[in-house]
Design an enzyme around this catalytic site. Structure first.
Site, PDB file in Angstrom:
ATOM      1  N   HIS A 173      25.823 -46.235  10.907  1.00 18.52           N
ATOM      2  CA  HIS A 173      24.869 -46.778  11.898  1.00 18.52           C
ATOM      3  C   HIS A 173      25.228 -46.325  13.320  1.00 18.52           C
ATOM      4  O   HIS A 173      24.850 -46.973  14.281  1.00 18.52           O
ATOM      5  CB  HIS A 173      24.804 -48.305  11.856  1.00 18.52           C
ATOM      6  CG  HIS A 173      24.688 -48.877  10.476  1.00 18.52           C
ATOM      7  ND1 HIS A 173      23.469 -49.180   9.887  1.00 18.52           N
ATOM      8  CD2 HIS A 173      25.636 -49.173   9.553  1.00 18.52           C
ATOM      9  CE1 HIS A 173      23.684 -49.657   8.669  1.00 18.52           C
ATOM     10  NE2 HIS A 173      24.987 -49.656   8.439  1.00 18.52           N
ATOM     11  N   SER A 294      22.330 -26.439  34.746  1.00 19.44           N
ATOM     12  CA  SER A 294      21.037 -26.964  35.172  1.00 19.44           C
ATOM     13  C   SER A 294      20.703 -26.351  36.521  1.00 19.44           C
ATOM     14  O   SER A 294      21.591 -26.113  37.340  1.00 19.44           O
ATOM     15  CB  SER A 294      21.122 -28.489  35.292  1.00 19.44           C
ATOM     16  OG  SER A 294      20.147 -28.955  36.201  1.00 19.44           O
ATOM     17  N   LYS A 300      26.028 -30.190  35.359  1.00 21.22           N
ATOM     18  CA  LYS A 300      25.607 -30.182  33.951  1.00 21.22           C
ATOM     19  C   LYS A 300      26.185 -29.018  33.151  1.00 21.22           C
ATOM     20  O   LYS A 300      26.306 -27.906  33.643  1.00 21.22           O
ATOM     21  CB  LYS A 300      24.079 -30.104  33.859  1.00 21.22           C
ATOM     22  CG  LYS A 300      23.344 -31.343  34.339  1.00 21.22           C
ATOM     23  CD  LYS A 300      23.525 -32.566  33.453  1.00 21.22           C
ATOM     24  CE  LYS A 300      22.753 -32.469  32.154  1.00 21.22           C
ATOM     25  NZ  LYS A 300      21.308 -32.476  32.378  1.00 21.22           N
ATOM     26  N   GLU A 307      20.887 -27.785  20.571  1.00 23.51           N
ATOM     27  CA  GLU A 307      19.541 -28.362  20.635  1.00 23.51           C
ATOM     28  C   GLU A 307      18.520 -27.443  19.958  1.00 23.51           C
ATOM     29  O   GLU A 307      17.606 -27.898  19.274  1.00 23.51           O
ATOM     30  CB  GLU A 307      19.148 -28.607  22.088  1.00 23.51           C
ATOM     31  CG  GLU A 307      20.024 -29.657  22.773  1.00 23.51           C
ATOM     32  CD  GLU A 307      19.882 -29.613  24.285  1.00 23.51           C
ATOM     33  OE1 GLU A 307      18.858 -30.099  24.786  1.00 23.51           O
ATOM     34  OE2 GLU A 307      20.781 -29.083  24.961  1.00 23.51           O
TER      35      GLU A 307
END
Ligand code: ARG
Length: 487
Positions: A173, A294, A300, A307
């Protein structure tokens, strides 16, 4: 038309002459839009190697069975070899008017060698031809991906061995559950990807039958030798039913299913990489080689490759669902709908190959923040099960009773904002009088890990043994692409 420009093929205008290969009974040529929707050369030129291999095998068989002369076959062989060189060199002029790769090559053959070229299409149809080419293409694709999966498995095992004893929190979970090792976690993906490899190889075994000689749909009246062409193309045997041979695409669907499941596995690992390298987790770090910055936030480091692997999983599954929908309403035998089978397979293959390569790169690249992982491995009462197990093992409490006692101790620690190991012996004994100070030995992360020696468990010795076993097994398998079995 934009579509044709994109594919780098000639666009023929309306009023073009009728197709040179089948235009005998046609007085007029196709409308431009008819040509655009009908032509597949923009994408099926990818089948050229397989098409030439299929034609070479077919011509050799036609000569052997006396259907064409040895002289014609020699000319055809020379012509096809020259055409292969033209395509290789980029000088072949792909024509939209000639629809697809099969007619482009055949027309060029006749252009080069005349009469003999026109005999090649005896006792075959584009229907069995495309089914053959496509099976050969998928078979080659499987072999290429098999080598890539094998490489990724090696990388995962190598990193697993390195981190066989590195504690990390195991989750269910996405809540801290019990300590595991990072190596054990990586080996979970080894199991998944090894099954993916098995699924691809099962699909390969089933697809490895030759449709060549099924002709349009009913077989042929010529005395062909289908075993001979099957053998020449590395197939195990000819397909047994001519209608099925030209109308079925389950080999492509099975391949896409295997790819979809594999892409789902890669996507889950990619998702974990995204989580692990987010700042609040900071379990791993990807180097500059596998992150992007970024344009606005200078701090970043984005895990774009992970992704994109996650996203490609969606598109690969889309290819499977798309082709299932194309196929599901088609009456036997061939229908032109089936021309739409190639783009999803080509696209999914590219996506899978890229995903495997990028995942391999990231797994090699990532560095582990062992301190952070260890800290979280012990947080969140992750050794509560070890405490309950101690009560069962030493005090002979029934597990359910031990679970309740442990639950109360967790509640006590939680209320005070401390860990289980920070409770005093008196605190423990207030809940269960029989507890002795030995219980503190099982509350450490390392003790918890070391105790998980059941087969398949996370004990570092187990993980080391499993990683070693896998590495040995992998070193003794030859990826198919290295077997030189290609057509
Ligand atoms: N380009 C076609 C395809 O990919 C080849 C088969 C065409 N057959 C036919 N009867 N029109 O499906």
């Amino acid at each position: 038309m934009a579509a044709n420009k994109k594919n780098g093929t000639n666009t023929h205008q309306a009023g073009a002459p009728s197709n040179a290969q089948w235009g005998g009974r046609f007085a007029g040529g196709p409308a431009a839009i008819m040509q655009d929707i009908n032509a597949s050369i923009g994408f099926d030129k990818a089948l050229w190697r397989q098409d030439i291999a299929g034609s070479l095998a077919h011509a050799a068989m036609l000569a052997k069975t006396g259907i064409i002369s040895a002289g014609d076959e020699a000319q055809i062989r020379k012509g096809l070899t020259d055409i292969a060189a033209e395509i290789e060199a980029g000088t072949f002029d792909f024509s939209t008017a000639l629809e697809d790769i099969h007619m482009n090559i055949e027309a060029r053959l006749s252009e080069r060698i005349g009469e003999a070229g026109k005999r090649l299409h005896t006792a075959r149809s584009r229907n069995d031809q495309v089914a053959t080419d496509f099976r050969l293409w998928v078979r080659d694709a499987i072999d290429g991906l098999d080598a890539q999966v094998t490489a990724l498995l090696n990388t995962l095992c190598t990193r697993a061995l390195e981190h066989a004893a590195t504690p990390m929190p195991g989750f269910t979970h996405l809540q801290t559950a019990q300590p595991v090792t990072f190596g054990h976690h990586l080996l979970a993906y080894v199991e998944m990807l090894a099954r993916d490899r098995g699924r691809l190889s099962d699909a390969r075994r089933r697809l490895n039958e030759s449709p060549l000689g099924a002709a349009a749909l009913a077989g042929t009246s010529f005395p062909i030798d289908r075993d001979m062409t099957a053998r020449a193309l590395g197939f195990d045997r000819p397909t047994a039913n001519s209608l099925d041979s030209v109308s079925d695409r389950d080999f492509a669907l099975e391949y896409l299913s295997a790819l979809s499941i594999m892409a789902m596995h890669l996507s889950r690992l990619a998702e974990e990489i995204v989580i692990w390298c987010s700042a609040p987790f900071s379990f791993i770090r990807l180097s500059d080689a596998f992150t992007t910055g970024s344009s606005i936030m200078p701090q970043k480091r984005n895990p774009d490759a992970a992704e994109l692997i996650r996203a490609k999983g969606g598109r690969i599954t889309g290819a499977l669902v798309g082709l299932l929908m194309v196929m599901k309403g088609l009456p036997l035998a061939y229908a032109k709908d089936m021309q739409e089978d190639k783009e999803p397979v080509f696209a999914a293959t590219d996506a899978a190959a890229l995903s495997l390569a990028a995942m391999d790169g990231m797994i090699r690249d990532l560095s582990v923040n062992a301190q952070q992982m260890r800290a979280y491995a012990g947080a969140g009462f992750s050794t509560a099960t070890d405490l309950a197990d101690w009560l069962v093992r030493v005090l002979k409490l029934p597990f359910r009773t031990a679970h309740h006692v442990t639950g109360r101790l967790v509640g006590k620690a939680e209320a005070r904002g401390i860990d289980l190991s920070q409770l005093s012996l008196e605190d423990m004994q207030a809940e269960e009088a029989g507890i002795t100070k030995e219980i503190f030995d099982v509350l450490t992360v390392d003790a918890s890990l070391a105790s998980r020696t059941s087969f398949g468990g996370t004990a570092p010795d187990n993980v080391r043994a499993q990683a070693t076993r896998w590495l040995e097994a992998l070193s003794s398998t030859t990826p198919r692409s290295a077997e030189g079995e290609k057509a």
